[in-house]
Design a protein around this motif. Structure first.
Motif, PDB file in Angstrom:
ATOM      1  N   LYS A 266       2.068   1.706  -3.547  1.00  0.00           N
ATOM      2  CA  LYS A 266       1.087   2.442  -4.399  1.00  0.00           C
ATOM      3  C   LYS A 266       0.828   3.891  -4.173  1.00  0.00           C
ATOM      4  N   LYS A 267       0.956   4.232  -2.823  1.00  0.00           N
ATOM      5  CA  LYS A 267       0.882   5.515  -2.186  1.00  0.00           C
ATOM      6  C   LYS A 267       2.180   6.420  -2.983  1.00  0.00           C
TER       7      LYS A 267
ATOM      8  N   VAL B 256       1.126   7.211  -6.333  1.00  0.00           N
ATOM      9  CA  VAL B 256       0.157   8.139  -6.722  1.00  0.00           C
ATOM     10  C   VAL B 256       0.944   9.698  -6.130  1.00  0.00           C
TER      11      VAL B 256
ATOM     12  N   ALA C 228       0.672  -1.320   0.041  1.00  0.00           N
ATOM     13  CA  ALA C 228      -0.046   0.024  -0.228  1.00  0.00           C
ATOM     14  C   ALA C 228       0.948   1.273   0.025  1.00  0.00           C
ATOM     15  N   PHE C 229       1.936   1.125   0.803  1.00  0.00           N
ATOM     16  CA  PHE C 229       3.043   2.361   0.445  1.00  0.00           C
ATOM     17  C   PHE C 229       3.688   2.485  -0.741  1.00  0.00           C
TER      18      PHE C 229
END
Lengths: 203, 147
Positions: B101-102, B105, B98-99
């Motif tokens: 992807k963050k 983004v 998730a980090f």
């Protein structure tokens, strides 16, 4: 929140279980088509009830039915006069918002406000768009990721959270931090808390 | 699935590491763990630095196991490989991913959508991963550690 004293949400007050499942599936993923078995599995509805409901929705022009090979596919009818209204209703109630809200409920007592922003809140999302989520409260990024990770199969989208402690959100708002300030102005779908809680963070 | 299964799928390439390479990778980890705490940097950038520390821990563990990730979906594979190298559990891998992807983004679409609390969380995670890597190297590949 949407709930009243009897525990109903907007969607459970208006629709039965099968209708909610179909509304959510077809109108939050309007660019995709599905065959019966997929519908039954993804929307978690009974096969008989789904078949009856699908026939009615096709007859009313809410869905389009097409045959490819041996398989019959159903898809939201984008030319229906109520397509946009149903889509907005689905996203705000039975769809993405409800699913993520439910996933966050285990952390709710530590969350001041949580909302969806970005393309889903604006109603301009495409098939591959992420759901942009902001959570303000005493929870960690990892906790939020673990909670919403399970929603992927249901909503068919990645959830992309940004998590702030209350104090940091306040401080960034006061300092005129670009992203946080722009959030205040942008369209939002509230999952936990409301505009009222958000505005209180700014005072 | 094992690392050799991954190699057969074309996700990994066999790789012969050296004590010098492991030392260099650990050097990047130490540097990034220090730099991500630097004052005056934006949260987006600090997150990218702390993430890089975590990524290099995973790269070092993979190298010590005799592999590197092939170019396709490189970061994704390196992070997922932690389950097969250091035995990292699925919850932690999902957080690291998730980090990842963050970071993508915030690099390309949404400057500023990173909180200071998130930076502190990934920095802590990367620090714990470094400790785990060093313990694992001591136990499984002592010859690769600096004398």
């Amino acid at each position: 929140m949407d709930t009243d004293d009897s525990g109903h949400t907007i969607s459970t007050a208006l629709f039965g279980k099968t209708q909610r499942g179909l509304l959510s599936l077809f109108f939050t993923r309007p660019e995709e088509s599905f065959y019966l078995r997929q519908i039954v599995r993804t929307a978690r509805v009974g096969q008989g009830a789904a078949q009856r409901e699908l026939a009615r929705w096709v007859e009313a022009g809410l869905l389009v039915r097409t045959r490819r090979g041996n398989q019959v596919y159903y898809q939201a009818n984008a030319t229906s006069p109520v397509f946009h209204e149903l889509r907005a209703l689905a996203v705000k109630t039975t769809g993405v918002a409800d699913v993520i809200r439910e996933a966050l409920l285990g952390l709710a007592d530590r969350i001041s406000v949580a909302f969806v922003h970005g393309s889903v809140a604006r109603g301009t999302e495409k098939a591959g768009s992420d759901v942009d989520l902001v959570v303000v409260g005493a929870v960690g990024f990892g906790e939020v990721v673990a909670a919403v990770g399970r929603t992927h199969d249901t909503i068919g989208r990645e959830v992309n959270p940004t998590v702030y402690p209350v104090r940091e959100f306040r401080a960034k708002l006061r300092a005129g931090h670009h992203f946080v300030t722009s959030l205040m102005e942008s369209p939002k779908i509230y999952l936990l808390g409301s505009e009222h809680e958000l505005e209180r963070l700014g005072t | 699935m094992s690392l050799s299964d991954w190699a057969r799928n074309g996700w990994l390439v066999e790789h012969k590491t050296s004590p010098q390479e492991i030392k260099d990778l650990l050097g990047v980890v130490v540097r990034d763990l220090r730099d991500c705490a630097a004052k005056g940097l934006s949260d987006d950038w600090r997150l990218a630095i702390a993430y890089n520390a975590a990524l290099h821990c995973a790269t070092a563990a993979l190298a010590a196991s005799g592999y590197r990730a092939s170019r396709d979906a490189h970061h994704f594979r390196v992070i997922q490989s932690l389950s097969l190298t250091l035995g990292v559990d699925n919850t932690l891998i999902k957080q690291l991913d998730a980090f990842r992807k963050k970071r993508n983004v915030s690099d390309y679409e949404r400057a500023g959508a990173v909180s200071t609390a998130e930076v502190e969380e990934i920095a802590k995670l990367a620090g714990a991963l470094r400790k785990r890597l060093e313990d694992w190297l001591r136990q499984n590949h002592p010859g690769l550690l600096p004398k």
